[in-house]
Design an enzyme around this catalytic site. Structure first.
Site, PDB file in Angstrom:
ATOM      1  N   ASP A  37      62.131  51.871  -1.768  1.00  0.00           N
ATOM      2  CA  ASP A  37      61.870  53.290  -1.523  1.00  0.00           C
ATOM      3  C   ASP A  37      63.154  54.124  -1.565  1.00  0.00           C
ATOM      4  O   ASP A  37      63.173  55.229  -2.106  1.00  0.00           O
ATOM      5  CB  ASP A  37      61.178  53.488  -0.164  1.00  0.00           C
ATOM      6  CG  ASP A  37      59.674  53.273  -0.285  1.00  0.00           C
ATOM      7  OD1 ASP A  37      59.256  52.592  -1.241  1.00  0.00           O
ATOM      8  OD2 ASP A  37      58.930  53.785   0.575  1.00  0.00           O
TER       9      ASP A  37
ATOM     10  N   ASN B 247      56.185  53.686  -5.632  1.00  0.00           N
ATOM     11  CA  ASN B 247      55.128  53.858  -4.627  1.00  0.00           C
ATOM     12  C   ASN B 247      55.743  54.423  -3.354  1.00  0.00           C
ATOM     13  O   ASN B 247      55.289  54.159  -2.248  1.00  0.00           O
ATOM     14  CB  ASN B 247      54.451  52.511  -4.352  1.00  0.00           C
ATOM     15  CG  ASN B 247      53.071  52.688  -3.719  1.00  0.00           C
ATOM     16  OD1 ASN B 247      52.571  53.810  -3.587  1.00  0.00           O
ATOM     17  ND2 ASN B 247      52.467  51.594  -3.307  1.00  0.00           N
TER      18      ASN B 247
ATOM     19  N   GLN C 181      53.207  63.503   6.197  1.00  0.00           N
ATOM     20  CA  GLN C 181      54.282  63.710   5.214  1.00  0.00           C
ATOM     21  C   GLN C 181      54.160  65.050   4.491  1.00  0.00           C
ATOM     22  O   GLN C 181      55.134  65.558   3.951  1.00  0.00           O
ATOM     23  CB  GLN C 181      54.292  62.571   4.190  1.00  0.00           C
ATOM     24  CG  GLN C 181      54.833  61.277   4.794  1.00  0.00           C
ATOM     25  CD  GLN C 181      54.922  60.161   3.777  1.00  0.00           C
ATOM     26  OE1 GLN C 181      54.967  60.400   2.582  1.00  0.00           O
ATOM     27  NE2 GLN C 181      54.962  58.940   4.260  1.00  0.00           N
TER      28      GLN C 181
ATOM     29  N   SER D 152      50.024  61.201  13.142  1.00  0.00           N
ATOM     30  CA  SER D 152      51.370  60.605  13.048  1.00  0.00           C
ATOM     31  C   SER D 152      52.442  61.568  13.548  1.00  0.00           C
ATOM     32  O   SER D 152      53.489  61.736  12.912  1.00  0.00           O
ATOM     33  CB  SER D 152      51.666  60.193  11.605  1.00  0.00           C
ATOM     34  OG  SER D 152      50.583  59.523  11.027  1.00  0.00           O
TER      35      SER D 152
ATOM     36  N   ASP E 146      52.097  52.950  11.668  1.00  0.00           N
ATOM     37  CA  ASP E 146      52.601  51.810  10.900  1.00  0.00           C
ATOM     38  C   ASP E 146      52.745  50.563  11.763  1.00  0.00           C
ATOM     39  O   ASP E 146      52.293  49.479  11.398  1.00  0.00           O
ATOM     40  CB  ASP E 146      53.955  52.151  10.264  1.00  0.00           C
ATOM     41  CG  ASP E 146      53.773  53.022   9.029  1.00  0.00           C
ATOM     42  OD1 ASP E 146      52.612  53.222   8.608  1.00  0.00           O
ATOM     43  OD2 ASP E 146      54.782  53.520   8.494  1.00  0.00           O
TER      44      ASP E 146
ATOM     45  N   GLU F 149      50.012  52.323   1.298  1.00  0.00           N
ATOM     46  CA  GLU F 149      50.334  51.516   0.115  1.00  0.00           C
ATOM     47  C   GLU F 149      49.082  50.866  -0.470  1.00  0.00           C
ATOM     48  O   GLU F 149      48.959  50.641  -1.667  1.00  0.00           O
ATOM     49  CB  GLU F 149      51.364  50.449   0.473  1.00  0.00           C
ATOM     50  CG  GLU F 149      52.794  50.952   0.538  1.00  0.00           C
ATOM     51  CD  GLU F 149      53.121  51.708   1.819  1.00  0.00           C
ATOM     52  OE1 GLU F 149      52.185  52.095   2.560  1.00  0.00           O
ATOM     53  OE2 GLU F 149      54.323  51.938   2.071  1.00  0.00           O
TER      54      GLU F 149
ATOM     55  N   HIS G   5      54.271  45.956   1.771  1.00  0.00           N
ATOM     56  CA  HIS G   5      55.269  45.260   2.587  1.00  0.00           C
ATOM     57  C   HIS G   5      54.755  44.914   3.979  1.00  0.00           C
ATOM     58  O   HIS G   5      55.009  43.837   4.505  1.00  0.00           O
ATOM     59  CB  HIS G   5      56.526  46.110   2.685  1.00  0.00           C
ATOM     60  CG  HIS G   5      56.298  47.517   3.176  1.00  0.00           C
ATOM     61  ND1 HIS G   5      57.146  48.156   4.029  1.00  0.00           N
ATOM     62  CD2 HIS G   5      55.292  48.414   2.951  1.00  0.00           C
ATOM     63  CE1 HIS G   5      56.701  49.372   4.288  1.00  0.00           C
ATOM     64  NE2 HIS G   5      55.576  49.549   3.638  1.00  0.00           N
ATOM     65  N   ARG G   6      54.000  45.828   4.582  1.00  0.00           N
ATOM     66  CA  ARG G   6      53.564  45.580   5.963  1.00  0.00           C
ATOM     67  C   ARG G   6      52.505  44.481   6.049  1.00  0.00           C
ATOM     68  O   ARG G   6      52.421  43.774   7.042  1.00  0.00           O
ATOM     69  CB  ARG G   6      53.076  46.864   6.630  1.00  0.00           C
ATOM     70  CG  ARG G   6      54.167  47.885   6.733  1.00  0.00           C
ATOM     71  CD  ARG G   6      54.028  48.879   7.850  1.00  0.00           C
ATOM     72  NE  ARG G   6      55.068  49.874   7.668  1.00  0.00           N
ATOM     73  CZ  ARG G   6      56.354  49.681   7.945  1.00  0.00           C
ATOM     74  NH1 ARG G   6      56.761  48.544   8.479  1.00  0.00           N
ATOM     75  NH2 ARG G   6      57.246  50.623   7.708  1.00  0.00           N
TER      76      ARG G   6
ATOM     77  N   LYS H 249      60.249  46.765  -0.152  1.00  0.00           N
ATOM     78  CA  LYS H 249      60.047  48.207   0.053  1.00  0.00           C
ATOM     79  C   LYS H 249      60.854  48.704   1.249  1.00  0.00           C
ATOM     80  O   LYS H 249      61.408  49.798   1.213  1.00  0.00           O
ATOM     81  CB  LYS H 249      58.557  48.491   0.267  1.00  0.00           C
ATOM     82  CG  LYS H 249      58.187  49.953   0.237  1.00  0.00           C
ATOM     83  CD  LYS H 249      56.685  50.100   0.169  1.00  0.00           C
ATOM     84  CE  LYS H 249      56.252  51.392  -0.486  1.00  0.00           C
ATOM     85  NZ  LYS H 249      56.514  52.575   0.281  1.00  0.00           N
TER      86      LYS H 249
END
Ligand code: DC
Length: 650
Positions: A49, A92, A171, A197, A315, A343, A390-391, A415
């Site tokens: 990222d 991404n 975001q 968030s 997250d 993602e 990734h998570r 990521k």
């Protein structure tokens, strides 16, 4: 497909220095680029990222210089982006795509912004609507409301009120707020709907403040960027460790004993995800915190499930879904609708992969309910898909405390955490495994089974799997030379090992796999690489608590290269042939010593000369020559070596 196989783990403890926060890294990079003056950014996260953001800045004519060791020098443009026409590929990286869209739309220029296919499925309409209210000229090149986007120069309206939805992704608000100082006039952003968030907005405001812009706010409803606001470099800025990345290690401490300490985030953190520690505490974990560190240990009475509104830790909450497997009582994660536009659709992915492990899961539009395993419904080893997320990869590593697990495409952690699995290995300890490799009829099967019984460990007779494959192939009418066919048979073996007996597709086959014909077939199919590959995870799935003794040809070299103790058990061909001869005589069978010896030598040659996983003594394996040792003495020797090896590990 790349994968990593994790054995079952016994305990976790140690200290991990966290990589830099993704959210802070990309915000800092963009603001440093928009600011007046040069900024030295320290502890920047090295990841996909941030790489996309750095590339984009360089494409836009901004100078970004790698100073090594996580430090970068960013030359600010004072709000005037040098390159006015460019095409940006942002992979991404949502933390690059959204803020760059806002900044470039307001800066004025001809820009095309695109990403990978998944990025083009992640909504951006609410941000575009907000920017259009300011006069920005933005066109959707694919689907309405989604990237890719074409930005054109436009007359930006001066000031006023912009209304933006806050209930899909925070975001959008972050992107708008960070871009507004480029307009130079006072602008107020009003949030429509419940802002999700929220802690990420705190990060945005704190980072903007470090670059000299103070946003006036009324709760979570309205944010005003004052007239004349402009970004000024703070000189040097340190990026905090990633609080979301901390969650995996804190959970490891809470599940695996601990203490596990993470460094880089703590009480003074600006990241909302540090509140994951509170959620873990609610599950019963013992948490300690300093300004720059957090530590987690397991409670004596074990973890308990919880029901939690996860809006404040979207997250890190994913980590609770797999930590829940180690708690008493079920866990329910509420208010996680945003997972569906990350993602991957994280609610669906989490439910599907937990299901593969035999876990009872309920998936709702905005919640997930996880029922921990039980004696009736134990965790079963499985290969977990990670959906380029990734998570997903990091969350499912926790499962190793309950069962061996395969994580597909572990490289996706790049990521945010490129060396995640190395750090994981540093703080976790696998259950012990003793490997005993050696040639046919060396007595390793008997020795291995006795050692396993003495230690209370599981026993893997890996040769039996090749024998079963040969037998199953023959029954299915698949020729032993048909590599792809036999590999399919191997992958689909339905085998149960139960107290000395072996069931294949429900049939008792203990005798059938020991015939001379099947022995020869086993040796043939074992030389086929695709067959060996198909059996790797099936063998590693035996690596469970309290421990394992594995016997075969490649246990120490290929299947369990990190074994606690590796032994190469052998005897001369003459001695092995004599033992086999005596066995047959005792069993009242016809036997020809010369023929047995010739057959043994032929099989030895085939097993040791094949190109894949040949039989040989590894450099780190101890040699046990049983020419002059009886079974008792050989077992005693292995147990002595094991006690020494186990002592060294403590
Ligand atoms: O140990 P065994 O005789 O039951 O093994 C049967 C065959 O399988 C033998 O020819 C070697 C092969 N084998 C192997 O290639 N790798 C293993 N780990 C175990 C056995």
């Amino acid at each position: 497909m790349e994968f990593i196989d994790l054995p079952q783990m016994t305990s976790a403890s140690g200290t991990v220095r966290l990589p830099g926060s993704k959210s802070i890294s990309n915000r800092v990079l963009l603001l440093a680029a928009l600011a007046e003056g040069v900024t030295e950014v320290r502890d920047l996260l090295a990841s996909d990222d941030t790489a996309r953001m750095l590339e984009a800045l360089q494409t836009l004519g901004l100078s970004a210089t790698d100073l090594g060791d996580g430090a970068w020098r960013i030359g600010g443009c004072g709000g005037s982006i040098p390159v006015r026409q460019a095409e940006l590929f942002l992979g991404n990286a949502g933390t690059a795509f959204r803020p760059l869209t806002a900044a470039l739309a307001l800066a004025g220029g001809d820009y095309l912004l695109k990403g990978v296919a998944r990025m083009h499925e992640r909504p951006i309409g609410d941000l575009v609507d907000g920017l259009r209210q300011l006069g920005a000229d933005i066109t959707y090149l694919g689907n309405e409301g989604y990237p890719p986007l074409q930005l054109k120069p436009a007359a930006i309206r001066s000031g006023g009120v912009v209304r933006v939805r806050g209930d899909v992704s925070s975001q959008f608000l972050t992107g708008l707020l960070m871009a507004l100082p480029l307009t130079g006039v006072e602008t107020t952003v009003e949030v429509v709907g419940e802002l999700i968030s929220k802690p990420y907005i705190e990060i945005t405001l704190a980072t903007m403040a470090r670059f000299g812009v103070r946003v006036l706010r009324q709760g979570w409803q309205s944010f005003t960027v004052p007239a004349g606001a402009r970004y000024v470099s703070p000189g040097t800025i340190y990026v905090e460790g990633d609080a979301s990345s901390a969650s995996y290690f804190l959970a490891l401490g809470a599940i695996g004993g601990g203490p596990v300490r993470v460094e880089g985030v703590g009480q003074d953190s600006i990241q909302g995800d540090v509140r994951f520690a509170e959620a873990l505490e609610q599950m019963g974990a013992v948490i300690a915190m300093g300004p720059n560190w957090i530590e987690a240990s397991a409670p004596a009475e074990g973890l308990k499930g919880l029901t939690l509104d996860c809006n404040h830790i979207p997250d890190a909450a994913m980590t609770l879904a797999t930590a829940a497997l180690f708690a008493r009582g079920e866990t329910r994660l509420d208010n996680i609708a945003s997972w569906r536009v990350k993602e991957t659709d994280r609610i669906a992915a989490m439910a599907k992969e937990l299901g593969k492990l035999g876990v009872l899961v309920e998936e709702g539009p905005d919640y997930l309910r996880v029922v921990p395993p039980s004696a009736e419904r134990p965790l079963t080893p499985a290969a977990i898909d990670t959906y380029d997320d990734h998570r997903m990869a990091m969350c499912f590593s926790l499962v190793a405390f309950g069962t061996p697990v395969r994580i597909n495409d572990p490289g996706c952690t790049a990521k945010t955490f490129p060396d995640y699995f190395e750090r994981f290995a540093q703080v976790t300890r696998p259950v012990p495994v003793i490997t005993i490799d050696g040639p046919t009829a060396s007595g390793k099967g008997t020795v291995s089974a006795r050692v396993a019984a003495a230690l209370g460990f599981h026993y893997l007779d890996s040769g039996a799997l090749y024998r079963l494959t040969a037998l199953a192939a023959r029954e299915a009418g698949v020729a032993w030379e048909d590599e792809a066919g036999v590999a399919r048979v191997a992958a689909g073996l339905d085998v149960v090992f139960r107290e000395g007996s072996v069931l294949l597709h429900g049939q008792e086959v203990s005798e059938a796999i020991r015939t001379e014909a099947i022995s020869a077939g086993a040796s043939r199919v074992a030389a086929l690489p695709a067959v060996r590959a198909a059996l790797v995870f099936r063998q590693r799935a035996f690596h469970r608590g309290p421990g394992l003794v594995g016997d075969g040809r490649d246990m120490g070299s290929v299947i369990f290269p990190g074994a606690t103790l590796k032994i190469f058990l052998t005897a001369s061909a003459q001695v092995r042939a004599e033992r086999r001869y005596k066995q047959l005589q005792v069993a009242g069978q016809q036997a020809d010593l010369a023929a047995i010896l010739a057959d043994l030598q032929a099989r030895d040659a085939r097993d040791s000369q094949r190109p894949v996983a040949p039989l040989r003594q590894e450099a780190d394996a101890l040699l046990l020559d049983t020419d002059h040792l009886d079974i008792e003495a050989a077992v005693g020797q292995v147990l002595d070596w094991y006690r020494d090896a186990a002592k060294k590990l403590q």
